[in-house]
Design a protein around this motif. Structure first.
Motif, mmCIF file in Angstrom:
data_model
loop_
_atom_site.group_PDB
_atom_site.id
_atom_site.type_symbol
_atom_site.label_atom_id
_atom_site.label_comp_id
_atom_site.label_asym_id
_atom_site.label_seq_id
_atom_site.Cartn_x
_atom_site.Cartn_y
_atom_site.Cartn_z
ATOM 1 N N LYS A 195 0.843 -1.197 0.000
ATOM 2 C CA LYS A 195 0.000 0.000 0.000
ATOM 3 C C LYS A 195 0.880 1.250 0.000
ATOM 4 O O LYS A 195 1.967 1.251 0.578
ATOM 5 C CB LYS A 195 -0.930 -0.005 1.201
ATOM 6 N N VAL A 196 0.373 2.292 -0.635
ATOM 7 C CA VAL A 196 1.156 3.513 -0.812
ATOM 8 C C VAL A 196 0.421 4.659 -0.115
ATOM 9 O O VAL A 196 -0.798 4.815 -0.263
ATOM 10 C CB VAL A 196 1.338 3.856 -2.301
ATOM 11 N N TYR A 197 1.173 5.476 0.631
ATOM 12 C CA TYR A 197 0.577 6.583 1.368
ATOM 13 C C TYR A 197 1.318 7.880 1.041
ATOM 14 O O TYR A 197 2.551 7.892 0.915
ATOM 15 C CB TYR A 197 0.642 6.324 2.870
ATOM 16 N N GLY A 198 0.534 8.942 0.901
ATOM 17 C CA GLY A 198 1.106 10.253 0.621
ATOM 18 C C GLY A 198 0.750 11.241 1.724
ATOM 19 O O GLY A 198 -0.360 11.215 2.273
ATOM 20 N N TYR A 199 1.695 12.123 2.033
ATOM 21 C CA TYR A 199 1.538 13.119 3.093
ATOM 22 C C TYR A 199 1.956 14.473 2.522
ATOM 23 O O TYR A 199 2.894 14.569 1.739
ATOM 24 C CB TYR A 199 2.431 12.780 4.293
ATOM 25 N N TRP A 200 1.273 15.525 2.929
ATOM 26 C CA TRP A 200 1.636 16.852 2.446
ATOM 27 C C TRP A 200 0.973 17.899 3.326
ATOM 28 O O TRP A 200 0.146 17.587 4.194
ATOM 29 C CB TRP A 200 1.233 17.024 0.979
ATOM 30 N N GLY A 201 1.322 19.161 3.075
ATOM 31 C CA GLY A 201 0.614 20.218 3.780
ATOM 32 C C GLY A 201 1.466 21.423 4.103
ATOM 33 O O GLY A 201 2.686 21.328 4.255
ATOM 34 N N PHE A 202 0.788 22.555 4.217
ATOM 35 C CA PHE A 202 1.398 23.816 4.646
ATOM 36 C C PHE A 202 0.453 24.427 5.669
ATOM 37 O O PHE A 202 -0.605 24.932 5.318
ATOM 38 C CB PHE A 202 1.609 24.756 3.454
ATOM 39 N N GLY A 203 0.809 24.335 6.938
ATOM 40 C CA GLY A 203 -0.071 24.788 8.003
ATOM 41 C C GLY A 203 -1.080 23.739 8.422
ATOM 42 O O GLY A 203 -1.388 23.582 9.603
ATOM 43 N N THR A 204 -1.619 23.006 7.451
ATOM 44 C CA THR A 204 -2.560 21.913 7.706
ATOM 45 C C THR A 204 -2.016 20.638 7.084
ATOM 46 O O THR A 204 -1.648 20.626 5.902
ATOM 47 C CB THR A 204 -3.949 22.221 7.108
ATOM 48 N N SER A 205 -1.950 19.570 7.866
ATOM 49 C CA SER A 205 -1.375 18.310 7.382
ATOM 50 C C SER A 205 -2.448 17.433 6.734
ATOM 51 O O SER A 205 -3.613 17.438 7.156
ATOM 52 C CB SER A 205 -0.726 17.553 8.538
ATOM 53 N N HIS A 206 -2.038 16.695 5.706
ATOM 54 C CA HIS A 206 -2.933 15.799 4.979
ATOM 55 C C HIS A 206 -2.274 14.434 4.810
ATOM 56 O O HIS A 206 -1.051 14.328 4.729
ATOM 57 C CB HIS A 206 -3.236 16.346 3.582
ATOM 58 N N VAL A 207 -3.126 13.397 4.703
ATOM 59 C CA VAL A 207 -2.645 12.063 4.376
ATOM 60 C C VAL A 207 -3.696 11.373 3.521
ATOM 61 O O VAL A 207 -4.908 11.607 3.693
ATOM 62 C CB VAL A 207 -2.336 11.221 5.639
ATOM 63 N N ALA A 208 -3.243 10.539 2.594
ATOM 64 C CA ALA A 208 -4.162 9.777 1.751
ATOM 65 C C ALA A 208 -3.472 8.492 1.310
ATOM 66 O O ALA A 208 -2.242 8.449 1.159
ATOM 67 C CB ALA A 208 -4.586 10.590 0.531
ATOM 68 N N GLU A 209 -4.272 7.464 1.129
ATOM 69 C CA GLU A 209 -3.749 6.259 0.492
ATOM 70 C C GLU A 209 -3.786 6.498 -1.012
ATOM 71 O O GLU A 209 -4.807 6.918 -1.568
ATOM 72 C CB GLU A 209 -4.573 5.027 0.859
ATOM 73 N N LEU A 210 -2.654 6.231 -1.668
ATOM 74 C CA LEU A 210 -2.541 6.498 -3.098
ATOM 75 C C LEU A 210 -2.775 5.234 -3.913
ATOM 76 O O LEU A 210 -2.555 4.108 -3.449
ATOM 77 C CB LEU A 210 -1.151 7.066 -3.419
ATOM 78 N N ASP A 211 -3.204 5.437 -5.142
ATOM 79 C CA ASP A 211 -3.370 4.334 -6.089
ATOM 80 C C ASP A 211 -1.980 3.828 -6.471
ATOM 81 O O ASP A 211 -1.174 4.589 -7.028
ATOM 82 C CB ASP A 211 -4.114 4.853 -7.321
ATOM 83 N N PRO A 212 -1.660 2.567 -6.202
ATOM 84 C CA PRO A 212 -0.318 2.066 -6.515
ATOM 85 C C PRO A 212 -0.020 2.012 -8.006
ATOM 86 O O PRO A 212 1.138 1.881 -8.405
ATOM 87 C CB PRO A 212 -0.317 0.663 -5.893
ATOM 88 N N GLU A 213 -1.068 2.121 -8.835
ATOM 89 C CA GLU A 213 -0.854 2.130 -10.279
ATOM 90 C C GLU A 213 -0.379 3.506 -10.752
ATOM 91 O O GLU A 213 0.515 3.609 -11.595
ATOM 92 C CB GLU A 213 -2.144 1.727 -11.011
ATOM 93 N N THR A 214 -0.967 4.556 -10.234
ATOM 94 C CA THR A 214 -0.590 5.910 -10.655
ATOM 95 C C THR A 214 0.481 6.515 -9.758
ATOM 96 O O THR A 214 1.220 7.404 -10.195
ATOM 97 C CB THR A 214 -1.814 6.845 -10.624
ATOM 98 N N MET A 215 0.540 6.077 -8.508
ATOM 99 C CA MET A 215 1.463 6.620 -7.492
ATOM 100 C C MET A 215 1.236 8.120 -7.287
ATOM 101 O O MET A 215 2.095 8.830 -6.784
ATOM 102 C CB MET A 215 2.933 6.368 -7.886
ATOM 103 N N ALA A 216 0.049 8.597 -7.662
ATOM 104 C CA ALA A 216 -0.206 10.037 -7.613
ATOM 105 C C ALA A 216 -1.614 10.390 -7.178
ATOM 106 O O ALA A 216 -1.817 11.424 -6.536
ATOM 107 C CB ALA A 216 0.069 10.660 -8.985
ATOM 108 N N THR A 217 -2.582 9.561 -7.552
ATOM 109 C CA THR A 217 -3.982 9.867 -7.267
ATOM 110 C C THR A 217 -4.470 9.070 -6.061
ATOM 111 O O THR A 217 -3.863 8.064 -5.673
ATOM 112 C CB THR A 217 -4.859 9.545 -8.486
ATOM 113 N N VAL A 218 -5.585 9.526 -5.476
ATOM 114 C CA VAL A 218 -6.150 8.848 -4.303
ATOM 115 C C VAL A 218 -6.755 7.506 -4.721
ATOM 116 O O VAL A 218 -7.444 7.407 -5.732
ATOM 117 C CB VAL A 218 -7.228 9.728 -3.642
ATOM 118 N N LYS A 219 -6.467 6.485 -3.934
ATOM 119 C CA LYS A 219 -6.994 5.158 -4.229
ATOM 120 C C LYS A 219 -8.518 5.180 -4.139
ATOM 121 O O LYS A 219 -9.099 5.767 -3.219
ATOM 122 C CB LYS A 219 -6.435 4.149 -3.234
#
Length: 552
Positions: A195-219
Motif C-alpha cells: 500500500k502507498v501513502y502520501g503526506y503533504w501540507g502547509f499549516g494543515t497536514s494531509h494524508v491519503a492512500e494512493l493508487d499504486p498504479e498511478t502513485m499520484a492519485t487517491v486510491k
C-alpha cells in the motif's frame, strides 16, 4: 580574497600567547589545498542542498554495495528559495565524509507534449520512494514539489536512484498540468504490504492512500484525511503545531512522521520559531498520532553566563529534513540558514538515538541532536587538518541577531553565503580548499565564533601547539582570545591564547598563528571558541577563512 589562496604570515611578527605573553612567530608548512573532511555542513560548501531526504539504496553500478542518497531542493536562485533543477549527492555507507555529486536528476523545461518552455519550473523540497515488483524490479519515484500551478502533484520515475527521472503523470486533458492529489512538501511511503501513502501540507497536514498504479492519485474507495495532526494555527493549543516539511519513515512496527514545527512563544526559553524538526508516531500509517518531541533545533540553543537561553546560530528560519539509519547508526538530516537571508541553505547532520517499543501503543523515543561542526566526524574533527571557518556552529554578536522573514540582521559574526570559484572548478575539484572558503564575517567587538568539537588526541604530548587562523584583517585594532570548552570562564571555559590584530596588518589573506598554553595533556573532544574584542565598536576586526592547528 582574490585568488582564494591562503598565505603564511611573515616570520618574526609578534603574537600573544596564554592571553597576555608575547612570543616570536615561527614558520609553518603551507596548508593542504584539498580538504580531508568538510565537517558540518557535510556537502562541499559551494553547493546548497536544503530540505534533504536521505535514503540508503543499493548502488546500481556495484550490486551488493550501498550508498546514501540525499534528495533535496537546490538553492541556486540566490534571491528566492530553491532552483530550477534537482540534483542528488551520494556517499558510500562506509565513507560518509566524502560525497559525490551524481548530477541533475530532474529539470522540467517541457510540458506533457514535449513543447519547450521559456524557463524550467521551480522545484521545492522533494521526496523519493522505492517500489519493488514481484520480479524484483526496482522503480524509484521522485516527487519534486513542482511550484507551477497545476503541477504540484508531479511524479517522475527512474530505474536508478541517481536518475534521470521522467515525469509520468502529465494530464491527458491538459498537457500543461499533471494528475495527482499531492501538494506542498510531499512525502510518499510504500508499506510492506504494497500500500502507498502520501503526506503533504502547509499549516494543515494531509494524508491519503494512493493508487499504486498511478502513485499520484487517491486510491478509489478512500479519501484524504485533513488535519492528520494539529496545526500551529489551530485553536485547540495542540502539541503537534504542524507547519510544513512532511517526511515519513517506518521503524520496526511504528510509523514516524517528521515535520517542521512552530514552537510556542517562550518554549525552550525562546520566541516562537519554525526552525525545529519534530516527530510524531503511530501504530498505523494514517494515525492516530502521538507527539514525540524535537529532533533538532536550528537555532542551536545554548545558555549564557546568567543561565538565559540564547540562539548560538541564526536565530530563526525554515527547516526540512528527516532521519536515516546507516550501518546501524541513526542520523537526523536537516539544513542551516546561511548568509543574510533564507536563500542559501546548507545540508547539516547530527547523530541521534532511536528507540522503539514494539507492540500496540508502544512508544518511540528519538533523542534531540546537537548542532555541531562535526558532521559525520563524530569522534571530533582532526585539528591538524585545515577546515573552512564557515563550519562554525556558534556565531553570536554583542547583541542578538534579528530575523524578519526572509532576512537576518547580525550585529556580530555570521557565516557569509559562498558559491566556490567557478561552476567548472567546483565540479572538477569539489573538495578543493579554494572552492570551499565559506567565510565568517562581521567579527565585531563582543562577537563569539565557536566550533564543536575537535579531537585533541593527536595533539597530546605536543609542547608547542599553535592555532592558525586564516583571515583577512580589516584595518581595525582588536584582539581574538581563544577559549576551550566554553566561551566564558563562569561556565568552565579557559583562555589558552590570544592574537592581537593591528591596523597596519596587510589586508590580504594570511594565516595568523596563536601559541596555545596548557593543552599538551588534553585528550578527547573539546570545543574551541574565538572571542573578539576591540575599542572600535560595530566594525569587523577581520574576515575568517580557515582554521587549523599546528605543532613545532
Amino acid at each position: 580574497m582574490k585568488d582564494k589562496t591562503l598565505l603564511l604570515a611573515a616570520s618574526g611578527v609578534a603574537l600573544l600567547a596564554a592571553c597576555g605573553s608575547q612570543e616570536q612567530m615561527p614558520t609553518f608548512d603551507a596548508p593542504q589545498t584539498t580538504l580531508t573532511t568538510i565537517g558540518n555542513p557535510y556537502i562541499p560548501l559551494w553547493d546548497h542542498i536544503p530540505d534533504g531526504e536521505p535514503y540508503v539504496f543499493e548502488d546500481p553500478d556495484n550490486p551488493g554495495k550501498f550508498r546514501v542518497y540525499l534528495y533535496g531542493s537546490h538553492d541556486i536562485e540566490v534571491k528566492n528559495y530553491c532552483g530550477r533543477d534537482q540534483v542528488v549527492w551520494s556517499a558510500d555507507v562506509n565513507d560518509l565524509n566524502h560525497w559525490r555529486l551524481d548530477g541533475v536528476i530532474l529539470k522540467v523545461d517541457k510540458n506533457g507534449k514535449g513543447e519547450p518552455q521559456k524557463e524550467a519550473d521551480v522545484l521545492f523540497a522533494p521526496d523519493v520512494t522505492l517500489k519493488v515488483d514481484k520480479d524484483g524490479k526496482k522503480t524509484y519515484y521522485l516527487y519534486p514539489n513542482n511550484q507551477v500551478g497545476g503541477r504540484n502533484g508531479m511524479v517522475a520515475k527512474s530505474n536508478r536512484p541517481d536518475g534521470p527521472f521522467e515525469v509520468i503523470n502529465w494530464s491527458k486533458a491538459n498537457p500543461d498540468t499533471t494528475d495527482g492529489v499531492l501538494k506542498f512538501d510531499p512525502a510518499v511511503f510504500v508499506d510492506d504490504d504494497g500500500k502507498v501513502y502520501g503526506y503533504w501540507g502547509f499549516g494543515t497536514s494531509h494524508v491519503a492512500e494512493l493508487d499504486p498504479e498511478t502513485m499520484a492519485t487517491v486510491k478509489k474507495g478512500t479519501k484524504v484525511t485533513v488535519r492528520m495532526i494539529g496545526g500551529f494555527e489551530d485553536k485547540d493549543d495542540n502539541e503537534f503545531r504542524f507547519f510544513e516539511a512532511s517526511s515519513i519513515r517506518k521503524i520496526k512496527d511504528k510509523y514516524v512522521f517528521i515535520y517542521s514545527r512552530f514552537t510556542k512563544d517562550g518554549e525552550f526559553g525562546l520566541p516562537t520559531s519554525n526552525y525545529t524538526l519534530a516527530y510524531a508516531y503511530s501504530d498505523t500509517p494514517t494515525g492516530p498520532w502521538t507527539y514525540g518531541g524535537t529532533i533538532i533545533d536550528g537555532r542551536a540553543r545554548e545558555k549564557d553566563p546568567d543561565g538565559k537561553v540564547i540562539p548560538s546560530a541564526t536565530p530563526d528560519g525554515n527547516t526540512h529534513g528527516s532521519i536515516c539509519e546507516i550501518n546501524g547508526k541513526w542520523w537526523v538530516f536537516y539544513h542551516r540558514q546561511n548568509g543574510l537571508n533564507e536563500f542559501s541553505r546548507q545540508a547539516m547532520v547530527a547523530p541521534i538515538t532511536v528507540n522503539v517499543e514494539e507492540g500496540k501503543g508502544g512508544k518511540v523515543t528519538i533523542s534531540e541532536g546537537e548542532y555541531t561542526s562535526e558532521g559525520f566526524s563524530t569522534e571530533g574533527l582532526n585539528p591538524l587538518d585545515i577546515h573552512p571557518a564557515g563550519i562554525c556552529c556558534w556565531y553570536t554578536g554583542p547583541k542578538p541577531a534579528v530575523h524578519e522573514w526572509p532576512n537576518n540582521t547580525f550585529y556580530g559574526s555570521y557565516v557569509a553565503a559562498a558559491y566556490g570559484t567557478t561552476p567548472e572548478s567546483n565540479l572538477k575539484e569539489p573538495y578543493a580548499l579554494k572552492n570551499n572558503i565559506n567565510p565568517v564575517v562581521n567579527n565585531t567587538d563582543g562577537s563569539i565564533v565557536g566550533y564543536k568539537y575537535f579531537n585533541f588526541n593527536g595533539l597530546n604530548g605536543k609542547q608547542d601547539v599553535y592555532l592558525l587562523l586564516g583571515m583577512i584583517p580589516q584595518g581595525i585594532e582588536g584582539q581574538i582570545d581563544i577559549y576551550l570548552d566554553r566561551p566564558w570562564t563562569q561556565q568552565g571555559g579557559k583562555c589558552v591564547g590570544s592574537l592581537k590584530i593591528t591596523p597596519d596588518m596587510p589586508q590580504t589573506s594570511a594565516e595568523q598563528p596563536v601559541k596555545l598554553d596548557s593543552i599538551s595533556n588534553l585528550t578527547g573532544k573539546h570545543a574551541v571558541y574565538l572571542l573578539f574584542s576591540s575599542a572600535t565598536k560595530e566594525k569587523s576586526i577581520c574576515t575568517l577563512e580557515t582554521i587549523r592547528f599546528a605543532t613545532k
